[in-house]
Design a protein around this motif. Structure first.
Motif, short mmCIF file in Angstrom:
data_model
loop_
_atom_site.label_atom_id
_atom_site.label_comp_id
_atom_site.label_asym_id
_atom_site.label_seq_id
_atom_site.Cartn_x
_atom_site.Cartn_y
_atom_site.Cartn_z
N ALA A 21 0.82 -1.21 0.00
CA ALA A 21 0.00 0.00 0.00
C ALA A 21 0.85 1.26 0.00
O ALA A 21 0.57 2.22 -0.72
CB ALA A 21 -0.94 0.00 1.21
N LEU A 22 1.92 1.26 0.79
CA LEU A 22 2.81 2.43 0.84
C LEU A 22 3.51 2.64 -0.50
O LEU A 22 3.62 3.78 -0.98
CB LEU A 22 3.84 2.26 1.95
CG LEU A 22 3.35 2.48 3.38
CD1 LEU A 22 4.43 2.10 4.37
CD2 LEU A 22 2.93 3.93 3.57
N ALA A 23 3.96 1.55 -1.10
CA ALA A 23 4.63 1.66 -2.40
C ALA A 23 3.66 2.19 -3.45
O ALA A 23 4.00 3.09 -4.24
CB ALA A 23 5.18 0.31 -2.83
N ALA A 24 2.44 1.65 -3.47
CA ALA A 24 1.45 2.10 -4.44
C ALA A 24 1.09 3.56 -4.20
O ALA A 24 0.97 4.36 -5.14
CB ALA A 24 0.19 1.23 -4.34
N ALA A 25 0.92 3.93 -2.93
CA ALA A 25 0.56 5.31 -2.60
C ALA A 25 1.63 6.28 -3.05
O ALA A 25 1.34 7.35 -3.60
CB ALA A 25 0.32 5.44 -1.10
N ARG A 26 2.88 5.93 -2.83
CA ARG A 26 3.97 6.82 -3.25
C ARG A 26 3.99 6.99 -4.76
O ARG A 26 4.19 8.11 -5.26
CB ARG A 26 5.31 6.27 -2.75
CG ARG A 26 5.48 6.33 -1.23
CD ARG A 26 6.89 5.95 -0.82
NE ARG A 26 7.04 5.97 0.62
CZ ARG A 26 7.10 4.87 1.39
NH1 ARG A 26 7.05 3.67 0.83
NH2 ARG A 26 7.23 4.98 2.69
N LEU A 27 3.79 5.91 -5.49
CA LEU A 27 3.80 6.00 -6.94
C LEU A 27 2.63 6.83 -7.46
O LEU A 27 2.81 7.70 -8.32
CB LEU A 27 3.76 4.59 -7.55
CG LEU A 27 5.05 3.79 -7.41
CD1 LEU A 27 4.83 2.33 -7.83
CD2 LEU A 27 6.16 4.41 -8.26
N PHE A 28 1.43 6.59 -6.94
CA PHE A 28 0.29 7.39 -7.38
C PHE A 28 0.41 8.84 -6.92
O PHE A 28 0.03 9.76 -7.65
CB PHE A 28 -1.01 6.78 -6.84
CG PHE A 28 -1.50 5.60 -7.63
CD1 PHE A 28 -1.93 5.74 -8.95
CD2 PHE A 28 -1.53 4.34 -7.06
CE1 PHE A 28 -2.38 4.66 -9.68
CE2 PHE A 28 -1.99 3.23 -7.79
CZ PHE A 28 -2.41 3.39 -9.10
N ALA A 29 0.94 9.03 -5.70
CA ALA A 29 1.06 10.40 -5.17
C ALA A 29 2.02 11.24 -6.00
O ALA A 29 1.85 12.45 -6.12
CB ALA A 29 1.51 10.36 -3.72
N GLU A 30 3.03 10.60 -6.57
CA GLU A 30 3.98 11.33 -7.42
C GLU A 30 3.28 12.04 -8.58
O GLU A 30 3.72 13.08 -9.05
CB GLU A 30 5.04 10.38 -7.98
CG GLU A 30 6.05 9.91 -6.96
CD GLU A 30 7.00 8.88 -7.54
OE1 GLU A 30 6.88 8.61 -8.76
OE2 GLU A 30 7.82 8.35 -6.79
#
Length: 218
Positions: A21-30
């Motif tokens: 979830a953290l990895a996905a969030a960071r990628l989408f947040a970028e």
């Protein structure tokens, strides 16, 4: 009764879900980092793949799909964790508080950075929400998380209110408070306000949306 401690398998699963979830969030947040007036890179967000998320979180693609149906689903645990903290604070808060004040208090605590709960999580949510404005699938995950939280909020309120509470009133209060939290987060994410202002905005939205309802004051 004491809640049983999760098993080792359950704790490992939770840790894996959190990492993904953290990895996905960071990628989408970028792709939502351009700011309130900018337009996130929608094409770039569409270009994010499950493979990329799996690689960033250190798991295999097979493991990713064991837990998530789509790449957008991967951010759901992060979003749900924030909601869970709000509901836990509400359930465990002072029972002498009237329900409106209890809702506002728990929202403020849930959205205020503290040891073990850094403000960076709010920055990730901001990026997700900015990207979601241009990504219907990501937006659907956000709304699904809030739909589920509304049902759970009604159950928490039922416990606080006691057996005499009107079930319809419980749903109305849950819907109003949950909508207040959702609108506050969306409005905050679209602005340039610092993370510290999210808590006050949530309390204000919850207060204004529940003001016209008959609430318990016992």
């Amino acid at each position: 009764m004491t809640t049983p401690r999760p098993s080792l398998t359950e704790r490992r699963k939770a840790a894996t879900l959190n990492e993904i979830a953290l990895a996905a969030a960071r990628l989408f947040a970028e792709h939502g980092a351009e700011g309130a007036e900018g337009t996130p890179d929608a094409a770039g967000a569409e270009g994010i793949t499950a493979e990329e998320i799996a690689r960033a979180s250190g798991v295999s693609l097979r493991t990713f799909y064991r837990y998530f149906r789509t790449k957008e689903d991967a951010v759901a645990p992060l979003l749900a964790n924030g909601v869970r903290h709000w509901l836990d604070e509400l359930a465990d808060g002072p029972r002498e508080l009237p329900v409106p004040q209890a809702l506002e208090r728990s929202a403020r605590i849930a959205l205020t950075a503290a040891p073990g709960r850094p403000a960076v999580a709010l920055d990730l949510v901001r990026g997700i929400l900015r990207t979601a404005r241009h990504d219907p699938d990501l937006l659907a995950v956000w709304h699904r998380v809030h739909h589920d939280s509304e049902l759970e909020l009604a159950r928490v309120l039922a416990d606080l209110a006691g057996t005499d509470a009107d079930p319809l009133e419980l749903r109305l209060v849950a819907a109003a408070a949950n909508t207040g939290m959702r609108v506050a987060m969306e409005s905050w994410a679209a602005s340039e306000a610092p993370p510290g202002e999210a808590a006050g905005l949530a309390a204000r939205c919850i207060s204004e949306l529940t003001a016209g309802l008959r609430l318990w004051t016992d």
